[in-house]
Write a protein that holds these residues in place. Structure first.
Motif, PDB file in Angstrom:
ATOM      1  N   ALA A  97      -3.444   0.174  -6.747  1.00 27.79           N
ATOM      2  CA  ALA A  97      -2.284  -0.621  -7.205  1.00 27.79           C
ATOM      3  C   ALA A  97      -1.226  -0.674  -6.096  1.00 27.79           C
ATOM      4  CB  ALA A  97      -1.699  -0.005  -8.474  1.00 27.79           C
ATOM      5  N   ALA A  98      -1.002   0.458  -5.400  1.00 26.96           N
ATOM      6  CA  ALA A  98       0.000   0.502  -4.304  1.00 26.96           C
ATOM      7  C   ALA A  98      -0.413  -0.448  -3.186  1.00 26.96           C
ATOM      8  CB  ALA A  98       0.119   1.927  -3.779  1.00 26.96           C
ATOM      9  N   LEU A  99      -1.718  -0.425  -2.835  1.00 23.02           N
ATOM     10  CA  LEU A  99      -2.210  -1.316  -1.785  1.00 23.02           C
ATOM     11  C   LEU A  99      -1.984  -2.772  -2.200  1.00 23.02           C
ATOM     12  CD1 LEU A  99      -5.607   0.360  -0.748  1.00 23.02           C
ATOM     13  CD2 LEU A  99      -3.436   0.412   0.491  1.00 23.02           C
ATOM     14  N   GLU A 100      -2.274  -3.063  -3.459  1.00 23.59           N
ATOM     15  CA  GLU A 100      -2.149  -4.437  -3.953  1.00 23.59           C
ATOM     16  C   GLU A 100      -0.681  -4.889  -3.889  1.00 23.59           C
ATOM     17  OE1 GLU A 100      -4.324  -6.553  -4.571  1.00 23.59           O
ATOM     18  OE2 GLU A 100      -3.309  -8.111  -5.751  1.00 23.59           O
ATOM     19  N   LEU A 101       0.243  -4.009  -4.277  1.00 20.44           N
ATOM     20  CA  LEU A 101       1.672  -4.355  -4.247  1.00 20.44           C
ATOM     21  C   LEU A 101       2.135  -4.575  -2.821  1.00 20.44           C
ATOM     22  CD1 LEU A 101       3.011  -1.916  -7.022  1.00 20.44           C
ATOM     23  CD2 LEU A 101       2.846  -4.412  -7.135  1.00 20.44           C
ATOM     24  N   ALA A 102       1.623  -3.745  -1.876  1.00 16.01           N
ATOM     25  CA  ALA A 102       1.971  -3.923  -0.466  1.00 16.01           C
ATOM     26  C   ALA A 102       1.475  -5.271   0.039  1.00 16.01           C
ATOM     27  CB  ALA A 102       1.391  -2.794   0.371  1.00 16.01           C
ATOM     28  N   ARG A 103       0.234  -5.639  -0.356  1.00 18.05           N
ATOM     29  CA  ARG A 103      -0.336  -6.911   0.077  1.00 18.05           C
ATOM     30  C   ARG A 103       0.522  -8.084  -0.424  1.00 18.05           C
ATOM     31  NH1 ARG A 103      -3.788 -10.869  -1.574  1.00 18.05           N
ATOM     32  NH2 ARG A 103      -3.926 -10.060  -3.689  1.00 18.05           N
ATOM     33  N   LEU A 104       1.057  -7.923  -1.642  1.00 24.75           N
ATOM     34  CA  LEU A 104       1.851  -9.008  -2.221  1.00 24.75           C
ATOM     35  C   LEU A 104       3.297  -8.993  -1.692  1.00 24.75           C
ATOM     36  CD1 LEU A 104       0.610  -8.776  -5.922  1.00 24.75           C
ATOM     37  CD2 LEU A 104       0.053 -10.557  -4.242  1.00 24.75           C
ATOM     38  N   GLY A 105       3.625  -8.001  -0.816  1.00 23.00           N
ATOM     39  CA  GLY A 105       4.973  -7.940  -0.249  1.00 23.00           C
ATOM     40  C   GLY A 105       5.986  -7.357  -1.207  1.00 23.00           C
TER      41      GLY A 105
END
Lengths: 202, 255, 202
Positions: free
Chosen positions: B227-235
């Motif tokens: 989830a953290a990686l996904e949030l980082a990808r979305l900025g």
């Protein structure tokens, strides 16, 4: 030790020995240039009386044969101990747990066709016998175990055969199936396995 | 087939008709030589090799004069014998190896051996042979061996076989047990909600729910990390890690 | 008129009589529950000596057969015995006197190539069989005679082959190379070499 036989006796003896079928006195005589062979035949019959071979006349035809009391020596019995095949063991188990069963019932329980010979082996071993016919269309022969089966396996009666629960408790079931059986047991529609077995042993 | 021994005594092989006939009968040059040697009417150990060579060559010459077709091996033998003859007759300066005498002896030994076997064969065939001179019993009963199968099986095999039949043929039902997991969706919702609360760096570990079940804890860690990686990808979040395998920190990006 | 034979003698007699092929003492013994049969065989051989039938041993296998002197009475229309070609007869003799031999060795004695069929006839008759391979380059198959060969030709063993002792003593069963060396070694006096030379140069 005994007086040597005369030439005619020897000739008759050899002729009868080498012959491929019983010979009449006339046929032997014709073979030996017309000699009178009856006295020689009598002498030979006397000579061979009590030996391992005897000279006999059957319907006027003479031949040598082995003495009847030695017949058992000419047939030698040999016992070969063989383990029952996997398939035969399964069929025997099914007959024992479900008897009396027809061949079709055995096959439906095993889930595979049972070769003719498999049942024959059990019949030959004397552990299974035909006990009648099921009164359904086709009137299939039904089979059951014999007293010889009980004594071979050291059972007082078929009730001594363990039930499926005991088998599992004793670890006699294939480990890979343990989870499956456990699942079935707790399954929604009762325990088909257990029921069958109880009925069979009732 | 003309047998060598049947030739009239001392008959010279000059009868051409007989020669033609006899050439058919030979089984090869050695066979012919043996016959010629026997005509010398002496022990094979005392035959004259030179005379034998002459007789053989004479035979071959006559056959050729009659334009008989001669197998190659007869001609090879003729050439070899002619060579042997010259070796035996001509004076020699140096000793050749093998000497002509040795070659002659070898030929003689071969003839002796063939003659011995031929005689042995004849004596063998003259014996009382079974089925010709002496006879076995015409109609023997035969000895039989009755084989009985004695089957064996034990209680254990029987019972185990039954158990396995039942197990094998029971209807197959597949059931998957419910396991306690945190899904990715749950983790995404949780992490983004918690990042919205604070603008400071927080460690990922601190965002995990307080859970005694170790399986669920591991599941929550894995899902929250993704989830953290996904949030980082979305900025929507920033990630930081001071060293490999060090604590993973994250911070929400406003907006 | 003569004392009745004991039970073992009778049993051995009947067993040999009923057998379809010659039996070793061991095979007879196995048939009769492991009894020691050699004395019974000797007693039987003695009993049958001079009769129209005799008990013979061929290559350690025993069988009854008709007496050889009665051949003329029994031969009649039984000329079913295989007629052997001259080549086959020679090959058979070479195998018997030299065994085991390879095909090449047979050919070197005969001085000609042996047709494939010649050896096949002997193999088919069951008188010769392949007994292995010679451990030389090419590993040729080597051949030897069989028990059937011995019984067909009435031989107790290969030692009974006619003239085999004389042939061996004269070195005629040795290969040419061996004989050549021996002859060259013994020198000129009274040996083949000397004679040949003298005669050859006469």
């Amino acid at each position: 030790m005994n007086a040597p036989p005369d030439d005619l006796v020897r000739a008759v003896e050899a002729t009868l020995f080498a012959a491929t079928e019983p010979l009449t006195a006339a046929a032997i005589s014709a073979h030996l240039g017309g000699a009178v062979v009856e006295p020689a035949l009598a002498a030979l019959a006397e000579h061979y009386a009590g030996r391992g071979i005897e000279l006999v006349v059957r319907g006027e035809r003479w031949h040598f044969q082995t003495a009847p009391d030695l017949a058992h020596l000419l047939r030698r019995d040999r016992e070969e101990v063989r383990r029952l095949s996997r398939a035969a063991t399964e069929v025997l188990a099914i007959v024992a747990y479900h008897e009396p069963v027809s061949r079709a019932e055995i096959e439906s329980i095993r889930g595979v066709q049972t070769a003719r010979g498999t049942l024959d082996v059990l019949l030959e071993a004397g552990w299974v016998r035909a006990v009648g016919r099921r009164e359904v269309p086709g009137r299939p022969v039904i089979y059951a175990t014999t007293p010889a089966f009980l004594s071979h396996f050291g059972l007082q009666s078929r009730r001594d055969l363990p039930g499926i629960d005991e088998l599992r408790a004793a670890g006699l079931l294939d480990p890979v199936d343990v989870a499956l059986l456990a699942a079935l047991e707790t399954g929604p529609d009762g325990t088909a396995t257990g029921n069958t077995q109880e009925n069979a042993l009732d | 087939m003309p047998l060598p021994a049947d030739s009239p005594p001392g008959s010279p092989p000059d009868d051409e008709a007989a020669l033609v006939l006899s050439l058919d009968g030979w089984e090869g040059p050695l066979d012919l030589l043996l016959d010629l040697a026997r005509r010398q009417k002496v022990d094979l150990r005392r035959i004259s090799i030179l005379a034998l060579v002459d007789q053989y060559l004479d035979h071959i010459e006559r056959a050729r004069a009659l334009r008989l077709e001669l197998a190659a091996d007869y001609l090879v033998m003729a050439a070899w014998l002619a060579y042997l003859k010259s070796g035996l007759l001509l004076p020699r300066e140096a000793q050749e190896e093998p000497s002509p005498e040795e070659l002659a002896l070898r030929l003689q030994l071969r003839l002796q051996r063939l003659a011995a076997m031929r005689e042995a064969a004849a004596r063998l065939l003259a014996r009382d042979r079974l089925g010709r001179d002496v006879f076995p019993r015409g109609n023997p009963e035969g000895l039989a061996v009755d084989r009985h199968q004695q089957w064996t099986c034990d209680w254990f095999d029987l019972v185990q076989a039954y158990g396995q039949v039942k197990a094998r043929t029971a209807p197959v039902v597949h059931m998957v047990r419910d396991r306690m997991v945190m899904t990715l969706e749950t983790a995404l919702a949780r992490v983004s909600a918690m990042l919205g609360v604070s603008l400071d760096w927080v460690e990922l570990r601190d965002l995990l729910p307080d859970q005694p079940d170790p399986q669920l804890r591991r599941s929550a860690l894995a899902s929250s990390f993704v989830a953290a990686l996904e949030l980082a990808r979305l900025g929507k979040a920033e990630l930081a890690q001071a060293e490999p395998f060090g604590p993973l920190r994250l911070r929400g990006v406003p907006g």
